[in-house]
Structure formats: C-alpha cells, structure tokens
Design an enzyme around this catalytic site. Structure first.
Site, PDB file in Angstrom:
ATOM      1  N   CYS A  38       0.991  -1.314   0.154  1.00 21.80           N
ATOM      2  CA  CYS A  38       0.222  -0.066  -0.012  1.00 21.80           C
ATOM      3  C   CYS A  38       0.860   1.086   0.059  1.00 21.80           C
ATOM      4  CB  CYS A  38      -0.881  -0.061   1.382  1.00 21.80           C
ATOM      5  SG  CYS A  38      -1.734  -1.390   1.732  1.00 21.80           S
ATOM      6  N   CYS A  45       5.405   7.665   4.411  1.00 20.68           N
ATOM      7  CA  CYS A  45       5.994   9.106   4.107  1.00 20.68           C
ATOM      8  C   CYS A  45       6.154  10.025   5.070  1.00 20.68           C
ATOM      9  CB  CYS A  45       5.102   9.734   2.860  1.00 20.68           C
ATOM     10  SG  CYS A  45       3.566  10.051   3.552  1.00 20.68           S
ATOM     11  N   CYS A  88      -2.926   9.890   4.827  1.00 20.02           N
ATOM     12  CA  CYS A  88      -1.760   9.365   5.754  1.00 20.02           C
ATOM     13  C   CYS A  88      -2.340   9.518   7.156  1.00 20.02           C
ATOM     14  CB  CYS A  88      -0.517  10.034   5.439  1.00 20.02           C
ATOM     15  SG  CYS A  88      -0.020  10.050   3.839  1.00 20.02           S
ATOM     16  N   ASP A  99       2.261   2.348   2.800  1.00 24.72           N
ATOM     17  CA  ASP A  99       2.450   2.958   4.201  1.00 24.72           C
ATOM     18  C   ASP A  99       2.332   1.860   4.794  1.00 24.72           C
ATOM     19  OD1 ASP A  99       2.550   5.474   3.926  1.00 24.72           O
ATOM     20  OD2 ASP A  99       0.508   5.887   3.657  1.00 24.72           O
TER      21      ASP A  99
END
Ligand SMILES: Cc1ncc(COP(=O)(O)O)c(C=O)c1O
Ligand SMILES: Cc1ncc(COP(=O)(O)O)c(C=O)c1O
Lengths: 387, 124, 387, 124
Positions: free
Chosen positions: D36, D61, D105, D38
């Site tokens: 994915c 990230c 995120c 993440d």
C-alpha cells in the site's frame, strides 16, 4: 531609423514586467513543478499563481484553466478534445468560414476521421448571424466554435448570442479569444462559453505558451498523452517561466484593460481617418464599429500588398497583409474572400494592428509615409487608372 | 518568412528603371493577372531588330518589381535574339540571387517579353 | 544552507549562456518568424540558427528537425504521427515496458483507436534484448519505439542493434533520447533511427520546447493542426526564444560532451561507491555499466522513498524517488517493477541524477548526510531487522 | 507537487515522539503494508483503561510519520474511550492541516489504534 511596430496581431513585444517575472524561473528557480523537493515546490507555487492570474482574467476558477503551448494547441484541444469525447452523441461540428487556420485545419482533419463540419458564411462585415447558426444546428451537433474576434479584419462576434443558440440545441460552445484578449472584456460567464482559447504572445506574454479554459464538467479528451500533467488533459513538464509569463501578461491585461482599449481605440480611429483622408479609394475591410480596438485593415485598389509591406518595412514600419500565417503564400486571404472582396483588393490589403505600446507618433509617422507609397505603386500598376 | 532580399533587389525595388508606358509602342503585352497575384505589362519599341525602348508596369511583389526593372535594363539596346537569351536564370543571377520562394517572380518579364515578340512577329 | 541539486533527470538549471542567448528574443527582437517585415526576418534567422544547432548535435540536416513543446509532444508526434501515416500498411506497434509515460500513455491511447501494441519485457538490468524484439516483430509492425536511456534507472539500450531488427522487418524506429542527450553521443546515422525525441529542459535549455528528428521521407502526420508551421508538421507561432535556447543548449552539449561525460562519470562512481561503503544493504538498480553517466538509483531495504526525499530536502539536497512524473502517486514505479524489484524495495528507491553543474563537493555532502537518514528511517521501520 | 507541509508537520517528522517498541505491550497491531505504500505498527500498554504508554514504528511518508507521532502524543494518558475520539480529522486539525493528497496518511494511526483496541477487547 524609426522602428514602428504595427503588426501586433502577429505577435507582441513581451512586457518588461513579464520578462522580469519570468527571469528567476530560468535562473535559480528552475525546479520541475512535479518534483517533491523544495525546488519543485517553488515551481509549483509559481504555476499556481500563474493559473490564478489567468483564471481571474477570464472570470473562471483556477482548475478550469489548462496550460498549452499556444493558441493553436488550445484550439486543437478544444476541437479534437470535445469532438472525440462526445462522438457517441454526434459527429457534427459547426464553425465559421473566417476562423484562424488553427481551427479550420483542425476541422479539416476531423472531417478525414468521420466528423462532419459546417463552415458558416459571414456577411460582408465578417459577422456570423445567430440565425445562420440556428439554421445549421442539427441533432448531431456536439460543438460550435466561433472566434471572438477575427485576426485579419478585427470583426467581433456576439458570442453570448451565438453560445445561447448552441446551448439551446445541446451543443457545447468554444471561442478562439486569441485576438480579443486584452482588447475586449473576456468573462466566461457573460460570454457563456464552455471553452476559450488564449495565446501568450498576443498579449505581451511569451511565445510558446497558451491556455485553454474548460468549464468544469465539460467532456474533453487530451490530444497529447503522457505523465498526466494538467489534471491529465495536457501532459509535459510544466513550462514554468512560460506560465509565470502568461499569468503576468493576463494580470496586466486585466488591470489596464479600460485604459488600453481607449488608447488603442483613439490610435485606430486616427489611423483610419488619416489614411482615408490622404489616400483616394482606400476601403476599410471588416465592420465599421464591431471591430477590435487595435485593428485597421484597408485595401488600396491597384496596389499589391506584399510590395507595400516591403516599402513600409524599408521605412521602419512593420505591417502585414493578411494573417502572418498565410503570408507565406501569395494566395488571397480566405477571410477577405469570405467577406466578398475581389481577388485584387484582397491581395492589396494592408493590416495595421496596434498594442498599448504604440504611440500617436507611430500613427502620425505612418500617415506621413503611407500615401506616397500607395501613389508610387499605383503609378506603376497596370490595374490603376487615375480618374 | 521575412524579406531576405539582397541590396541589389532592394535598390531596383526602390528605384525601378523603365517604369511607365510607351505611347507609340510597337508591341504591348500583359502576362499574369491579379488572380495569380502578379501582373506585368511590357511596352516595347523596336528599331532595326533592336530594342530601342522598353518600359513596364507591374502589379506584383517586390521581387517582381525588381526583376522586371533589371530585365528591361538588361535587354535595352540588345537585338531581339540577344534579348530572348535573357531568361529568368540570367536575371536572377544578375541581380545577385533571390530567395527560393521568390524565384518564380523573375519569370514574369522574360515570359512577357517572349510573348510580346511572338505577337509582334505574328503581326508582321 | 547548502543547496545541492541532484534531480537533473527531472529538469536542469538553464545554462547562463542559454539565458543570455534567449534574452534578446523576449526583448527587442520579438518578431513573428512568419512575418514578412524585418522584425519577422530577425526572428526567422534566429529560428534557422537554432535548427542548425540541433541538427549538428544530432548529425542530421536542419530540415529533419521539427520544434515541439517538449519531449512529450515529440514522443506523441512520433508515435501518433507514424501510426496514423502508416495505418494502411499495418496496425502493430512495439515498445518496451519501461518507457516514459509520454510513450506508454500514447500507446495506450492508440490501443483505444484500433492499434495493437506489444510492450517488450526487459531483463533485471532494464535491457531490451534484440532477440526479444525480433520475436515480437510481425508483418503488420509499422513502428518500434524504444528509449535510448531510461529516466529512472539510467539503463541504456543498444539502439543500433534494435533499429536494425526493426528495419529488417520493414518497420520504422523511434527512440526517446530525452535522457541520453548530453550524456551519450547522439548521431542519428550511427544510431540508425528514423525518429528521435529531445526535450530542452533536460539539457540545460528552457522548459516548454523540444524537438523531433524525422528522417527525410518518413511518413508522418501532425498531431496539432493549424497555420502550417514547421513544414506543416507542427503548427503554431514559432517559440523563438525557446528555439534559440534549445539550439544553444544543444550546441553546448555538443561542444562539451566528452568533458561533461567524464565529469559526470566520476561523480556518479564516487556517489555509488560512497553510498555502498557507508550504507548496508544498499542495492544499485539498473545496469552496472550500461547506464547513464549521470544516474544513480539505489534502494534501501526498509526505507520508504518519499520520507527519505523529504529528509534530504530538509538538508538542502534535491532528489527523487521514481520519475518526477509518477511521484504524484505513491504507487511503485513501473520501471522498478519491470526489472523485478519487490514493491517495498521499489518504493524505497532513491534517484540521484547529475549534471555538468554538479561538483564533487555536492557528492561529498550527500555521502555525508545520507547514511544517518537511512539509519533513522530503518530504526523506525517495522520492515527493518538489524542483522 | 512539492512538499507543502507546515512547520508542525516538519517538526514531528524530524523529531517524532514515541518511536519504538514496547517489549511488554498489552496489544500490538499493524495496519497497511509496503504494497500500500504505508505501514504502521502500534505498541500499546494499558492501565485502568488508560493508555499508559504507546509507541509506533512506521514505514511511510513524511505525513505518515508526523501524524503517527502526533497521534501517540495526543492519546497518551487518555482513557480508551477518549482516545477513540482522536480521529484522523482531529489529528489533521491538531497538526495544523495537511495537503489534500496527504490527508489519507493521517488515517493510519487512528485506524491501527481502533483495530488494536478491538483486538484487545476480543482477547479479554
Ligand atoms: C485567432 C487566432 N487563433 C489562433 C492563433 C494561433 O496562436 P499561436 O500561434 O500562438 O499558436 C492565432 C495566431 O496566430 C490567432 O490569431
Ligand atoms: C525519457 C523521457 N521522455 C519524455 C519526457 C517528457 O519530456 P517533457 O516533460 O519535456 O515533455 C521525459 C521527462 O519528463 C523523459 O524523461
């Protein structure tokens, strides 16, 4: 020697403020607007500002503005893009017979791939009548493209009325506003258009950059494919200095529109009057009032245009005969023929186009030089009979 | 495209020789038309098979004016046979060259001259 | 703060000599190259010089050089242009699976309009084998397009061998040389190509200008229609400053090619060595030797690329992960997946790309900063197990 | 696109709080995966229905690191019920906003926490 530039419909001088705005983006701010790092961020911010400036100029939202490489690409995107996107709904496109080649040649291409195109006639002043458009609309018409102002004779159209006709029949409406930008108010809401083309270098911005306004929700396909820039509609690394430049050019055009228009109007009228007063049998081509504030287009019986341009050039005056694009051939302009001029008068046309950078001295100098030139050519012309 | 004319062309364009009409010309010939974009009328006065006088009028671009001017200068005083050898190539070379797109303009005067002579001879 | 730019495959700084050459064409020499008067002539001469500079750089003749708005448009013109021009002869196109989106997305578009496209696999170093191409050729193959050097991993291809295979089967050959320009000799005769794409901003020229080399006699149609500029292949008022800029950029690239290559080679090798020596489990992606002199692409197990780019950016180092174009999404690069990297290593890739403007100090600074960053991310990574 | 992060995000990215593992955690939960893009592992120690300690490890990230850091800081010491109200929206607001493309995120930590609590409760 005097250098008087009266060919502003071909291209304009870049405004010093535009150059100044662009310079840092050739120099230290050279990042790619798609890059993650701060060089990229700097570039992206510049692109956003440019997009906002263009949007403000057009009364649009920034996300309705797409940057292109110029007026030609904008016109191609509008026409090819909508024609293909709506091809399940219909294959008929309507345009006028006096469009710029960027529209006409794109239409000719579309005809080779299964589309039908109607080229509307214009009256002797170069106007498209809404009734003519109305009569040409069919069930299969998906797009109508009619220029806001003509690049050769400066005739302007009632875009609002024409767009309404198109919309009444379920067609989208595109206008090529390359020549009207900076010379007429350009509000996409009052114009009622779905797509509108601009070119940087016609409004004291740089060459090689243009924009296409696309109303939100308009079905449209790309012409050029790649990395998905410009929300997928026009791929290629963003031309950051170009975008900064056209943005600033739009901002200046927006800020000074009223002043610019009245200045150009005054110069235009002085030019027309000065020429008409000093040169017999000088005919004004186009519309007496519905014309761009920067356009003078006249024909002088018995005189060939290119020779006249050369004489003017020798006197430091830059002018054109027909549009810059068609000046490579000595065929008479399709626009002048469309408004009914005979071949000789069409070939003898002189186009003088102004910008806010011209002065009344430029006009006076031109009026001082032109009559003797016309007289000289007439004296050596087998077509000219002194009355 | 820009005017890529040399100084010679410009000089003949600005000061064309032998422009005008000859009221008592022996032969008058016109080639081209405004529809072609170029038009030239030649007036020729002959004496003992020599070109005593020649004048022209033209509706055409700078190159047409300049090469017509030079042509009349080149043939004036020559015999008809000599003058018929002054082709477009000769004119282009004598004027120091023309941009490729403009070479066709130099055909105007030699063509008109050839036709004029044919017409004149037919009349005799 | 130090500002170290190691993202030269995304875009490069414009060389000051290029800016200097361009400037007059924004300023007083603003004519339209299609205009008859002396402003136009000035512009036309500048365009001719630019065209000659590009031609010399490529070992081509000026009339084989067509100016475009960038690498993307060049690629589109080559692919769409030849596909349509030869569509009576065949509808099959071959390319590689690691091309830039400018090629891949154009191919995807062509698939929607009746063409068949074969995407050749590459080996784990990113090389296309001539035998793979040979096996894919059919009677209907009209065009093969394989990039000279890859923008992400820097792997170079033996274009000459690949072009020969294409020609043996009657197909034309296009190469995207956007990344190899200025880093490898680019002679169209030795490469044996029919079409070749360039982009100005990758070789210290301006953004928004590119060129397409088209061998004389190659059948090709326009993508954008209009006034008939560039011998009818690419209409729009010539971007004179852009052309002057890309011309000068090519001239500089040509003049300094050997020096530039050896400088970049040295910096590249120092970078790879320095990183490999200081960071455990650092994998070099691409080919060990057949790679661009300016490309370093490494993956660090357990590290996510975008976070690393951000850390580097905070230290003043501009780098990228995957190509600039695909960095908008966090999907792993199609190139890294094509050479067989797993998703995590692909997402953890770091691309450092050099230009002649970098220095050994830049390299030293990067080698000094990078190891601690990688260590920090690994320490907080659930994927990393210290051995 | 450029990093359009505010100073708060950068501060948490550069000095993330509560990074690491808790050897005797009451519950450990992982969401996401390298596929994915993440991935986050949360380690939670509970006492009297309060979050006594919380630590995280992440592969992700800058925005993922920063919002995970802030999340742990926000929930530490809170009751489970209070902590469950610290949604992605709360985190984004507390950190002073995120670029639109990065908002997703901030889901990582609240999602992992919610799953961890469900897992913990199921175990009881
Ligand atoms: C009305 C009109 N449309 C389109 C264009 C094309 O613009 P560009 O040359 O910037 O592509 C021009 C100018 O050449 C124009 O006058
Ligand atoms: C290999 C390759 N081809 C094409 C392009 C597209 O060039 P441009 O962004 O100038 O359109 C790029 C760069 O983005 C590239 O690296």
């Amino acid at each position: 020697m005097n250098r008087v530039y009266l060919d502003n419909s071909a291209t304009t001088a870049v405004d010093p403020r535009v150059i100044e705005a662009m310079m840092p983006y050739f120099g230290e701010r050279y990042g790619n607007a798609s890059s993650l790092h701060s060089f990229g961020h700097e570039a992206l911010e510049a692109v956003s500002i440019g997009r906002k400036q263009v949007a403000t100029f057009l009364g649009a939202t920034p996300k309705e503005v797409y940057f292109t490489a110029g007026g030609t690409e904008s016109d191609n995107m509008a026409l090819q893009g909508v024609a293909y996107a709506r091809k399940e709904e219909g294959n008929h496109i309507i345009t006028s017979s006096i469009e710029h080649p960027a529209v006409l040649e794109t239409c000719a291409f579309l005809e080779t791939v299964g589309f039908e195109v109607t080229y509307l006639p214009v009256d002797t002043t170069g106007r498209v009548l809404p009734s003519t458009l109305e009569a040409a609309m069919t069930e299969r018409t998906t797009l109508v493209s009619i220029m806001h102002a003509n690049n050769e004779i400066g005739t302007t159209q009632d875009i609002r009325d024409l767009a309404r006709v198109a919309h009444d029949h379920g067609a989208l409406f595109h206008t090529d506003a390359v020549q009207s930008a900076g010379k007429l108010p350009l509000d996409v809401e009052s114009l009622g258009v779905d797509l509108l083309s601009l070119s940087g270098h016609k409004i004291h911005g740089p060459k090689g950059i243009g924009a296409l306004y696309v109303r939100e929700g308009t079905p449209i396909k790309p012409v050029v494919y790649g990395g998905g820039h410009e929300r997928g509609l026009r791929s290629s690394t963003e031309n950051v200095p170009g975008i900064v430049g056209v943005g600033m050019a739009c901002e200046l055009a927006h800020t000074y529109l009223d002043v610019d228009i009245s200045l150009m109007n005054q110069m235009r009228d002085a030019l027309i009057e000065g020429i008409s007063d000093t040169i017999p049998q000088a005919v004004l081509n186009g519309h007496p009032t519905e014309r761009l504030c920067n356009n003078v287009n006249m024909s002088f019986a018995g005189v060939e245009g290119e020779a006249l341009i050369l004489s003017l050039d020798r006197a430091g005056i830059a002018a054109s005969t027909g549009s810059a694009c068609s000046s490579k051939t000595s065929k008479a302009s399709h626009v002048l023929l469309a408004i009914g001029l005979d071949q000789a008068l069409a070939l003898g046309s002189l186009r003088l186009t102004l910008s806010r950078m011209n002065t009344m001295e430029d006009i006076a100098y031109t009026i001082e030089k032109l009559p003797a030139m016309v007289a000289r050519f007439r004296a050596m012309s087998p077509l000219w009979k002194e009355e | 495209m820009g005017f890529e004319f040399n100084e010679n062309v410009i000089e003949h364009f600005e000061n064309p020789r032998n422009v005008g009409e000859i009221p008592d010309a022996d032969v008058i010939e016109t080639v081209g038309s405004p529809v072609c974009g170029d038009m030239l009328t030649l007036y020729i006065k002959l004496k003992d098979d020599k070109i005593e006088d020649i004048k022209f009028k033209t509706y055409g671009c700078g190159a047409a004016i300049a090469t017509s001017s030079l042509f009349t200068e080149l043939v004036k005083g020559k015999t008809v046979e000599e003058a018929l050898k002054v082709t477009s190539d000769v004119v282009v070379e004598a004027i120091g060259g023309l941009p490729e797109k403009k070479v066709h303009c130099s055909l105007l005067a030699p063509d008109a001259f050839k036709q004029a002579i044919e017409k004149y001879r037919a009349k005799q």
